[in-house]
Scaffold this motif. Structure first.
Motif, mmCIF file in Angstrom:
data_model
loop_
_atom_site.group_PDB
_atom_site.id
_atom_site.type_symbol
_atom_site.label_atom_id
_atom_site.label_comp_id
_atom_site.label_asym_id
_atom_site.label_seq_id
_atom_site.Cartn_x
_atom_site.Cartn_y
_atom_site.Cartn_z
ATOM 1 N N GLY A 12 7.268 -24.532 22.992
ATOM 2 C CA GLY A 12 6.328 -25.449 23.627
ATOM 3 C C GLY A 12 5.533 -24.745 24.711
ATOM 4 O O GLY A 12 4.314 -24.932 24.834
ATOM 5 N N GLY A 13 6.231 -23.931 25.490
ATOM 6 C CA GLY A 13 5.567 -23.197 26.565
ATOM 7 C C GLY A 13 4.538 -22.226 26.020
ATOM 8 O O GLY A 13 3.402 -22.176 26.498
ATOM 9 N N TYR A 14 4.905 -21.478 24.970
ATOM 10 C CA TYR A 14 3.979 -20.476 24.438
ATOM 11 C C TYR A 14 2.740 -21.126 23.854
ATOM 12 O O TYR A 14 1.607 -20.759 24.185
ATOM 13 C CB TYR A 14 4.666 -19.587 23.390
ATOM 14 C CG TYR A 14 3.680 -18.633 22.754
ATOM 15 C CD1 TYR A 14 3.193 -17.552 23.480
ATOM 16 C CD2 TYR A 14 3.189 -18.853 21.474
ATOM 17 C CE1 TYR A 14 2.252 -16.710 22.941
ATOM 18 C CE2 TYR A 14 2.248 -18.013 20.928
ATOM 19 C CZ TYR A 14 1.785 -16.935 21.657
ATOM 20 O OH TYR A 14 0.846 -16.102 21.122
ATOM 21 N N PHE A 15 2.949 -22.125 22.958
ATOM 22 C CA PHE A 15 1.788 -22.697 22.292
ATOM 23 C C PHE A 15 0.947 -23.529 23.257
ATOM 24 O O PHE A 15 -0.281 -23.581 23.121
ATOM 25 C CB PHE A 15 2.212 -23.490 21.057
ATOM 26 C CG PHE A 15 2.533 -22.592 19.891
ATOM 27 C CD1 PHE A 15 1.510 -22.059 19.132
ATOM 28 C CD2 PHE A 15 3.840 -22.235 19.599
ATOM 29 C CE1 PHE A 15 1.785 -21.196 18.081
ATOM 30 C CE2 PHE A 15 4.128 -21.377 18.543
ATOM 31 C CZ PHE A 15 3.094 -20.867 17.785
ATOM 32 N N GLY A 16 1.585 -24.150 24.244
ATOM 33 C CA GLY A 16 0.821 -24.845 25.269
ATOM 34 C C GLY A 16 -0.051 -23.871 26.049
ATOM 35 O O GLY A 16 -1.232 -24.131 26.309
ATOM 36 N N PHE A 17 0.538 -22.736 26.377
ATOM 37 C CA PHE A 17 -0.167 -21.677 27.101
ATOM 38 C C PHE A 17 -1.381 -21.194 26.295
ATOM 39 O O PHE A 17 -2.494 -21.102 26.818
ATOM 40 C CB PHE A 17 0.829 -20.541 27.355
ATOM 41 C CG PHE A 17 0.257 -19.272 27.887
ATOM 42 C CD1 PHE A 17 -0.157 -19.182 29.195
ATOM 43 C CD2 PHE A 17 0.164 -18.157 27.069
ATOM 44 C CE1 PHE A 17 -0.664 -17.988 29.690
ATOM 45 C CE2 PHE A 17 -0.345 -16.968 27.553
ATOM 46 C CZ PHE A 17 -0.766 -16.886 28.863
#
Lengths: 311, 393
Positions: free
Chosen positions: A51-56
């Motif tokens: 979630g963190g990576y794709f949100g970023f």
């Protein structure tokens, strides 16, 4: 020497505590819903990172924080659908699949980050805060609680809505019965597989939001493995809270205070290594588990696959 | 009659020696109705298929992933094999197997008892940190053999200490051991870092790390190779425990505990004591792997170093069906993948965490093949009865 107990300092302290507390709280809410439906999701760590990576990535590409949260949640829903398919629909071992999700999330986010941003290591700007009129003028509490990014208020709302859903609606009751006695839900005309599947996907979405909050708001960037066991801490918080979301909120806030205090101690001349700060929440949890919550009341059917017609 | 008798001895002979006395006719009847008759060869073949298919599928899917990233998968895997086996690669592979084999044994011991000891990362690291930090002093003041023994015992004690609390809480209060062992793991990881940055830090170098152990004071190489004798120690320990776990009454007790703690209590086994013993032994083994790795391969430890061996070896432990000797070739396979894969990944600019994706894919495909295998009755299950069958009771 930093002037402690000045307004500016206290504001920064509360903001730091909330920045650490919200991602864990969101993930722990997702885990709570999963556990209440009888699914132990050990993949939270991986879901947070995905979630963190794709949100970023979404925020970097589009410039929109809201799209970042949306994409982060969607990415984690997709990853958690593996857990749904294997553990809920096929009834396979939740622990093995959960560890697989954690490894997959860690691996995929790290490989993709290295591949796309490994050399540039971009950072995000600040999300514009929603300043609530009048309330934000209160000293200390105002600028720290009522001038936060929009996602902060959405997170708090999500905690409230989830609590009402679990304990005040029929579908929440059905979800909890899937974790206590799935056969009774089946007999009452409910569908255990669908209930648990939705709970797993909801958990994925919440973890995705948590991961995106960590990357977009708390850290302002993504680094591989940036969660450092936060996902597992969320699982423990969900277990200690025994399904009550007010407790999830409180324990997450205590965790946030711990982290913020650690940061403050590092600013002083005491020179405490960072690891002492990271070890604290885990020791606190172990002390609680050892002395107070030895028999944590977990749902009776937790981690047990439901096979229709089986005794 | 003769074929059914054969299938009976085979199904029980793989685990524990047959009790004296011919089985009664009822037992045979139950056995023949429960299991379709199969020849030994086709069973072995099916077990082999079930073990290899998940790995092969994972390799193919991972190949497709790197292909989409613009890397030629055939060349990449070719490099992995060439670097993992060719030249001095096979020696590096065998060296890497030393800690992996012992860790997999530690996992096997606890999983056979249906206890999820997930504290492996921290247990390995804390033992490794303490051994690396104390080894230069210990080895200089004691004769070589005694020093090594002292450090091995120290590591085992650290592991047993870390395993004691989850074991005690599980035995006494039924506290979920997954959670407690995971928490212990994170505590131990941070503790290892605190030790390496604090009392064990070598102030002669700028990077926080322990003092480097003299090459003369490390485990010696097997003559003619660059493989330290830790590999031989590991193989011996694994084979020894294979027989303890599959042939001794102690192993049988662990299996009964795994099948059902209630049944164990009825059979006169002190289930609480056994849970604690299993945790001490399992964590002790994993810690021993840390000592062997430090004394044999590294000689020093840096901060924030975490190889995550336990996570990476996890699928292979299940693929080996919790059989210690069976884990040797599978661990060997992973060691080739890891040794060759690390260098090959660096060459094409791929993150080393690519290995985690392969391991995760193996875990997923393993459970899927397990599911299909149960449907089609393909050989024995990966996991001992318990979590898979609890719902069918």
């Amino acid at each position: 020497m930093i002037p402690f107990f000045s307004d500016a300092f206290l504001t920064a302290f509360v903001v730091a505590a909330l920045a650490s507390a919200i991602p864990v709280m969101l993930a722990a809410i997702g885990e709570t819903v999963g556990e209440q439906s009888g699914v132990l999701n050990l993949g939270i760590e991986g879901l947070l990172l995905i979630g963190g990576y794709f949100g970023f990535v979404a925020t970097i590409v589009t410039g929109s924080f809201w799209l970042g949260f949306l994409i982060g949640a969607l990415a984690s829903i997709i990853l958690s659908s593996i857990l749904m398919a294997l553990s809920v629909l096929l009834g396979l071992n939740q622990i093995v699949v959960g560890i697989g999700i954690t490894l997959a999330g860690t691996g995929v986010s790290s490989v993709l980050y290295d591949f796309s941003y490994g050399s540039s290591k971009p950072r995000l700007g600040l999300d514009a805060p929603w300043t609530i009129p009048f309330l934000s003028d209160i000293p200390v509490i105002g600028p720290s609680l009522f001038a936060q990014p929009g996602m902060f208020y959405v997170s708090m709302l999500l905690a409230l809505v989830t609590s009402i859903w679990l304990y005040r609606t029929t579908s929440g009751l059905r979800l909890r019965s899937a974790g206590q006695k799935p056969s009774s839900l089946d007999a009452a005309g409910g569908n255990v597989a669908v209930t648990r599947s939705l709970a797993v996907l909801f958990g994925g979405a919440m973890s995705g939001l948590g991961g995106a909050y960590l990357a977009l708001i708390s850290a302002g960037t993504f680094t591989p493995g940036m969660t450092h066991g936060m996902g597992f801490l969320a699982i423990v918080i969900a277990m200690l809270a025994r399904g009550r979301l007010l407790w999830v909120l409180l324990i997450s806030l205590i965790y946030g205070l711990f982290v913020a205090m650690g940061t403050v101690l590092q600013l002083t001349s005491l020179n405490i290594p960072n690891d002492v700060v990271t070890i604290m929440p885990f020791i606190a949890v172990m002390i609680v588990l050892t002395f107070f919550a030895r028999r944590s009341a977990l749902p009776a059917a937790l981690a047990i696959p439901y096979v229709r017609g089986a005794r | 009659m003769s074929t059914s008798n054969e299938s009976l001895t085979e199904s029980s002979g793989t685990k524990h020696p047959q009790l004296p006395g011919e089985p009664g006719p009822e037992t045979l009847l139950i056995e023949t109705t429960r299991k379709p008759e199969k020849s030994r060869l086709s069973l072995a073949l099916q077990v082999l298929i079930r073990t290899i298919t998940p790995v092969a599928l994972a390799i193919v899917v991972a190949g497709i992933i790197i292909w989409t990233m613009g890397i030629d998968p055939l060349k990449f895997y070719g490099d992995v094999i060439a670097l993992g086996l060719g030249g001095t690669g096979w020696q590096k592979t065998l060296t890497m197997m030393a800690p992996l084999l012992i860790i997999s044994l530690g996992l096997i011991i606890s999983f056979r008892a249906q206890l999820w000891n997930l504290g492996y990362n921290g247990t390995y690291l804390l033992a490794a940190a303490v051994v690396a930090g104390t080894a230069p002093d210990v080895m200089q003041s004691l004769p070589f053999g005694v020093g090594i023994l002292v450090l091995f015992v120290l590591a085992f004690a650290i592991g047993a200490g870390l395993g004691y609390l989850p074991g005690l809480l599980k035995a006494k209060y039924g506290t979920n051991e997954i959670i407690t062992s995971l928490m212990i793991s994170f505590i131990a990881i941070s503790a290892a870092n605190i030790l390496v940055k604090g009392p064990f830090q070598d102030h002669a170098v700028t990077v926080p790390q322990t003092r480097v152990l003299d090459l003369d004071l490390m485990l010696p190489y097997i003559p003619g190779t660059r493989i330290h004798i830790g590999f031989i120690i590991a193989v011996v320990v694994v084979v020894l425990f294979h027989y303890i776990l599959t042939k001794s009454s102690f192993g049988l007790k662990i299996d009964i505990l795994g099948a059902s703690p209630k049944a164990a209590t009825h059979a006169g086994i002190d289930a609480k004591k056994m849970i604690i013993i299993v945790f001490l032994l399992s964590s002790g083994m994993i810690a021993l792997a840390g000592a062997i790795d430090m004394l044999g391969l590294w000689g020093y430890m840096r901060t924030n170093w975490n190889p995550m061996y336990g996570d990476k070896i996890l699928p292979f432990v299940f693929l080996a069906r919790l059989n210690p000797i069976g884990s040797i070739p599978l661990v060997g396979f992973y060691a080739v993948l890891a040794t060759g894969g690390t260098i090959a990944a660096q060459q094409v600019g791929l993150s080393v965490d690519f290995l985690l994706i392969i391991v995760a894919l193996i875990l997923f495909f393993m459970t899927i093949i397990e599911f299909m295998g149960n449907r089609k009755d393909l050989g024995k299950s990966y996991l001992p009865a318990g979590l898979f069958t609890r719902a069918k009771k």
